[in-house]
Every structure is written in structure tokens, then in C-alpha cells.
Motif scaffolding. Structure first.
Motif, PDB file in Angstrom:
ATOM      1  N   UNK A  24       0.737  -1.108  -0.120  1.00  0.00           N
ATOM      2  CA  UNK A  24      -0.089   0.177  -0.178  1.00  0.00           C
ATOM      3  C   UNK A  24       0.774   1.310  -0.074  1.00  0.00           C
ATOM      4  N   UNK A  25       1.866   1.278   1.013  1.00  0.00           N
ATOM      5  CA  UNK A  25       2.927   2.323   0.881  1.00  0.00           C
ATOM      6  C   UNK A  25       3.525   2.554  -0.412  1.00  0.00           C
ATOM      7  N   UNK A  41       2.528   1.690  -3.584  1.00  0.00           N
ATOM      8  CA  UNK A  41       1.532   2.140  -4.337  1.00  0.00           C
ATOM      9  C   UNK A  41       1.265   3.714  -4.163  1.00  0.00           C
ATOM     10  N   UNK A  42       1.351   4.191  -3.092  1.00  0.00           N
ATOM     11  CA  UNK A  42       0.971   5.549  -2.753  1.00  0.00           C
ATOM     12  C   UNK A  42       2.245   6.348  -3.117  1.00  0.00           C
ATOM     13  N   UNK A  43       3.265   6.075  -2.830  1.00  0.00           N
ATOM     14  CA  UNK A  43       4.621   6.820  -3.097  1.00  0.00           C
ATOM     15  C   UNK A  43       4.548   6.824  -4.435  1.00  0.00           C
ATOM     16  N   UNK A  88       2.305   6.735  -6.707  1.00  0.00           N
ATOM     17  CA  UNK A  88       1.213   7.819  -7.319  1.00  0.00           C
ATOM     18  C   UNK A  88       1.670   8.945  -7.114  1.00  0.00           C
ATOM     19  N   UNK A  89       2.295   9.298  -5.856  1.00  0.00           N
ATOM     20  CA  UNK A  89       2.820  10.849  -5.703  1.00  0.00           C
ATOM     21  C   UNK A  89       3.814  11.178  -6.811  1.00  0.00           C
ATOM     22  N   UNK A 137       2.420  11.685 -10.277  1.00  0.00           N
ATOM     23  CA  UNK A 137       1.682  12.976 -10.162  1.00  0.00           C
ATOM     24  C   UNK A 137       2.769  14.154 -10.301  1.00  0.00           C
ATOM     25  N   UNK A 138       3.625  14.138  -9.340  1.00  0.00           N
ATOM     26  CA  UNK A 138       4.577  15.312  -9.299  1.00  0.00           C
ATOM     27  C   UNK A 138       5.459  15.216 -10.164  1.00  0.00           C
TER      28      UNK A 138
END
Lengths: 402, 133
Positions: free
Chosen positions: A187-188, A190-192, A194-195, A198-199
Motif C-alpha cells: 500500500x505504501x 503504491x501511494x509513493x 502515485x505521488x 503525479x508530481x
């Protein structure tokens, strides 16, 4: 439950059941005595063999009362035969399938329509003895069709499966624990990722962006696998819960066709929604778990796309047929041979297809789908011809508002 | 003024991730890594008259669980109006349904949501709350 009585000597008990006839006064008496003694001996030999059989064995009469139980059954239930004799089987034998009680109407089929007698068979059933001891058994019950004067209704054979069930539970506990532990770091990740995607949009090269997307896709695949493993443990432990609400299966199907459309287009496959009768049908709402039913429908559509070569067509239909709403996915794919069809819905089964490719996935999707549909009291099936394509369908009862 | 969000989460990586996402989207983020720390932070903010616009609450915490914290928040006059979003990896319908009954404003399945979706979701909830006041 009263204190169980001590077991009397077996033959005393049977003598009470079948008292000896008085001596006949005619001249053939000696001959008859011999025959009688022989048949008595044969009867006792049979009863003694059955009584001492290793596996628990119970005979039930046509009125659902216990007619006979052997020593292993006495031990399993912690009740002597002379206590059980003539009492309803429903009170003597309590059986549970995970958390729900199985009634004797199921586990002890009597007076059914089936000509040769119905057979009930189920593994890993929990039996609770009179002293509250839990065991697990594999049960096979055979209905006996014969002369009603015999008064034999059903024969139950049980095999002790306590150890296998415990091992299976340990395996499930381990899979569940491992999957939970894997989910947090994934989960972590996947989150990083995505960031970063995006950035990094205007800072990264096209290649770098592609690499990040690939990390993201791989992470999604792993998370999907972990989620499937957790679903399997929930199914096997009987802890999968449904959140039922009124759902419109037709809109769910249409939405999925739109959502998965892009993937189909990439493979140059035509994915479309069709009304099976040609004209739009009014499909009533049904009470079901929206998230889970959407997962099942999406899984069937994705499978169809995976097994259909470029240029093929996948059609999704929802129709009402009598008391059911039926969802179909028809593809023009490689098809499935009849041998493989039998195993499709079992755990970890994967078809090796004609194109020589190993199929994708874990072999859990259809197993989970089947469990979800059956929890809704529905059915799932496949019709397929190798080389011509397959149709996967599931039906959900309209009236099922439980 | 920037909306203030209290983030209660014990997994450092997830905490940092959400802190980053929220602060790059103009939220002021305060954090707590346990139930005990969360209670202290909330009390301190209340004493100092600092408003908390939203609480993001992890369900599995080292010293307690999010469901109990939610109940406490909703039974306290001073905190009952702060919208609480549960942050969970548990896809357990009964826990989710129960937390809505207990007054949760929403829930986020950690493994199923993108940063952009989180921000949109939280902005909607705060806007709804401000409308209601």
C-alpha cells in the motif's frame, strides 16, 4: 443432555431387540433349531463386524430414528447405542458446516424422489459430541430404497478428518497472516509511486515516466493477488460477509463495459453490451452486494478479453429468465476443452491454452467468483467449444431478499 | 486560512505519505501515532482554541483502535462536530457499516485510492461540513 448410560454388552442388547423364539413342538424342531442357530450366528457376525468397524457408522430408520450405531460412532458422539436407539437422529448428531448447522433433512436423506436413493457427501463438517468435544468428519450418507418393512432409511458413514481440518486451518491462518503483512508495504509503495507520477509529470523523461507506470502496474497486480488470497481465506473460514443493497445489474454491466473498454481497445477487441433478445428488457433491481457482484462481473469480462485473440469480440448481456437475472459474457476466444471446464471453478486451476501461452493470473478468480455467487444463492457456469469461444454466465434469484 | 487536518496513523511510511499529499495541497497537517497521542493533541488544540477541520483516523493502532476513538470523539460535545474519516486496509463491511452508524463521515481504503482522489474526497467533506455550520 442426560448422563450417558454405560454401554451394555453388545449381544445382551441385541438379544433384547431380537428375543429368541420358543421351541416348536413339532418333529422338525431339530432341523429348525440348526437353521435358527446358523442365521443367528450370521446376524451376529454381521453386527459384530459393523459394530467394530473403525469408521463411525450410523443407520437411521424411515422415521429418522437411530436404528444402529457402531462403537466408533458411540465414541464420536459420546453416547451409547442403547441410549441412541429409537431416538431422533436430529437430537443425536449435531453437524455444522463452518458456522451454520446442517439439519438432518440434508445430512440424512430419506423419502427423496431419486430412484436409486440420494447420496449426501460433504467434507470437513464439525460434529459436537454430548460432552461438547468438537471433531471434524467427512460424511457420506446413502438413502436406502427398499422394502418399507425393513424400515431402513439412511446409512451414514463418517471418516475422522480432525487432523486434516486442523492442518488446513493452519495453512489458511498462515496465508491470511502473510497476505495481511504484505499489504501494508505494498500500500505504501503504491501511494509513493502515485505521488511520484503525479508530481514528476513535467520533470521526468518519457522513459522514466514509463518505468514509474510499470512499477505502479506491478504493485497493483501484487495488491490484487494479496486481496485474492485474503478472499480465499475468508471463503474457507466462512467469514466473508455480504453488504446487500438494491442493485441494478444492467447498469453495473454497462458501466463495466465502459470502464474496461480502453483495455479491450488496446488489444483491438470489440467489447460491447447487447440486449439478448434484441429489444431492451426491463431488469428488476435485486438485493445483492454491489462491490462483490461488480468484482465477479468484471473478472468474467477481463478473463474473456485475456483469452480472446486480437480482432475478436466480447459481448456482455443481462437478461431476465423466469425468477432469475442472468449475466452472460460471450467471447470469440480460444474456447475451453470439456476436461478443463470441469475444473475451472476450483482453487488454483489454470487453463493452458492453445496459443501455447500459460494463462495469466493465479487461478483464484473463478473460485472466488463461484463462492460469491453461491453466497447470493445464485449459480455460475460455462458453455464453451474449443476454437469457437466461451460463454460464462451467472444467475441471481430475483426473490432472494434474505 | 489553511484547513487543519489531524492525521492519526502509526505506520510511519503511510503517515509521511499522507502528510506529504495533504501539505502539497494546502492543508495544515498535525499528526499523532497512537490513540494516547491523538487524545493529547486534540485536547491541546481545544485548550488553545485551534480548530481542527477534519480527522483522518487509522483503524488499527498500537494502543487502541480507531473505532473506539471515533466513539469517544462523537460522544464529546467539543469534538462531536469534527468530521472523521477512517483510514483502513480492512475491507470489512460490518466495521465500515458500524462506523457510519457511529458517526464517521467517510472511509478511505488505503490500497484502493490515489492521492488525487484523497484530496478531492477530503475537500468535499470539509466543504460539506462548512455548509452545515
Amino acid at each position: 443432555m442426560p448422563e450417558p448410560l454405560p454401554t451394555p454388552k453388545l449381544f445382551d442388547f441385541f438379544q433384547k431387540l431380537f428375543p429368541k423364539k420358543t421351541t416348536l413342538p413339532n418333529p422338525e424342531v431339530e432341523q429348525l433349531k440348526v437353521s435358527l442357530a446358523q442365521s443367528e450366528l450370521q446376524k451376529n457376525q454381521l453386527l459384530s463386524s459393523l459394530y467394530n468397524m473403525t469408521n463411525p457408522f450410523i443407520v437411521v430408520d424411515l422415521s429418522r430414528n437411530v436404528l444402529f450405531a457402531n462403537h466408533a460412532a458411540e465414541q464420536l458422539l459420546n453416547l451409547p447405542l442403547n441410549f441412541m436407539y429409537g431416538k431422533p437422529i436430529s437430537q443425536m448428531l449435531k453437524i455444522y458446516d463452518t458456522l451454520t448447522e446442517v439439519t438432518d433433512l440434508f445430512y440424512c436423506p430419506i423419502n427423496t424422489e431419486e430412484a436409486g436413493g440420494k447420496i449426501f457427501t460433504k467434507n470437513s463438517l464439525k460434529v459436537i459430541s454430548s460432552s461438547k468435544k468438537e471433531s471434524f468428519v467427512n460424511l457420506t450418507s446413502q438413502e436406502i430404497k427398499g422394502d418399507p418393512k425393513l424400515n431402513v432409511g439412511c446409512v451414514l458413514t463418517l471418516i475422522d478428518a480432525t487432523r486434516e481440518t486442523q492442518l488446513e486451518k493452519m495453512k489458511m491462518d498462515f496465508v491470511s497472516m502473510a497476505a495481511h503483512e504484505l499489504r501494508t508495504p505494498l500500500t505504501s509503495m503504491k501511494g509513493y509511486v502515485s505521488v511520484l507520477i503525479e508530481e514528476g509529470n513535467d520533470k521526468l523523461s518519457e522513459d522514466q515516466k514509463m518505468f514509474l507506470r510499470r512499477i505502479s502496474i506491478s504493485t497493483e497486480q501484487l495488491l490484487g493477488l494479496v486481496e485474492n488470497l485474503l478472499n480465499v481465506t475468508r471463503i474457507e473460514r466462512g467469514t466473508m460477509a455480504l453488504a446487500r443493497e438494491q442493485i441494478d445489474l444492467q447498469s453495473i454491466a454497462k458501466q463495466l463495459v465502459m470502464d474496461i473498454g480502453a483495455r479491450a481497445k488496446e488489444k483491438n477487441i470489440k467489447l460491447e453490451y447487447c440486449d439478448p433478445t434484441g429489444a431492451p428488457q426491463v431488469i428488476p433491481f435485486i438485493k445483492a452486494d454491489k462491490v462483490k457482484i461488480t468484482e465477479v462481473a468484471g473478472n468474467l469480462i477481463n478473463n474473456a478479453i485475456n483469452y480472446t485473440p486480437t480482432g475478436g469480440t466480447v459481448k456482455v448481456c443481462v437478461e431476465r429468465k423466469e425468477g432469475d437475472i442472468i449475466f452472460h459474457v460471450t467471447d470469440t476466444g480460444v474456447g475451453i476443452n470439456p476436461d478443463a471446464q470441469k475444473h475451472l471453478f476450483t482453487k488454483f486451476y489454470r487453463v493452458i491454452n492453445k496459443l501455447g501461452q500459460n494463462s495469466k493470473g493465479t487461478g483464484l478468480g473463478l473460485y472466488i467468483s463461484k463462492a460469491i455467487i453461491e453466497m447470493h444463492h445464485g449459480k455460475i457456469w460455462v458453455e464453451s467449444e474449443p476454437g469457437r469461444g466461451s460463454t460464462f454466465s451467472f444467475s441471481l434469484p430475483v426473490s432472494d431478499n434474505k | 486560512m489553511k484547513p487543519r487536518v489531524l492525521l492519526i496513523e502509526d505506520e510511519l511510511f503511510i503517515l509521511d505519505l499522507y502528510r506529504h499529499i495533504l501539505s502539497t495541497h494546502d492543508f495544515e497537517v498535525i499528526t499523532a501515532e497512537s490513540g494516547q497521542a491523538a487524545t493529547e493533541t486534540i485536547n491541546k488544540n481545544l485548550e488553545e482554541g485551534e480548530k481542527i477541520n477534519l480527522i483522518i483516523l487509522d483503524i488499527v493502532l498500537p494502543d487502541t483502535n480507531g473505532v473506539d476513538i471515533l466513539k469517544q470523539l462523537k460522544s464529546n460535545q467539543a469534538t462531536k462536530d469534527i468530521p472523521v474519516v477512517l483510514l483502513t486496509n480492512l475491507r470489512q463491511e460490518n466495521i465500515i457499516q458500524q462506523s457510519f452508524k457511529d458517526g464517521a463521515a467517510g472511509y478511505i481504503l488505503k490500497s484502493q485510492i490515489t492521492p488525487q482522489e484523497i484530496i478531492e474526497y477530503i475537500k468535499t467533506l470539509i466543504a460539506k461540513e462548512e455548509k452545515a455550520v
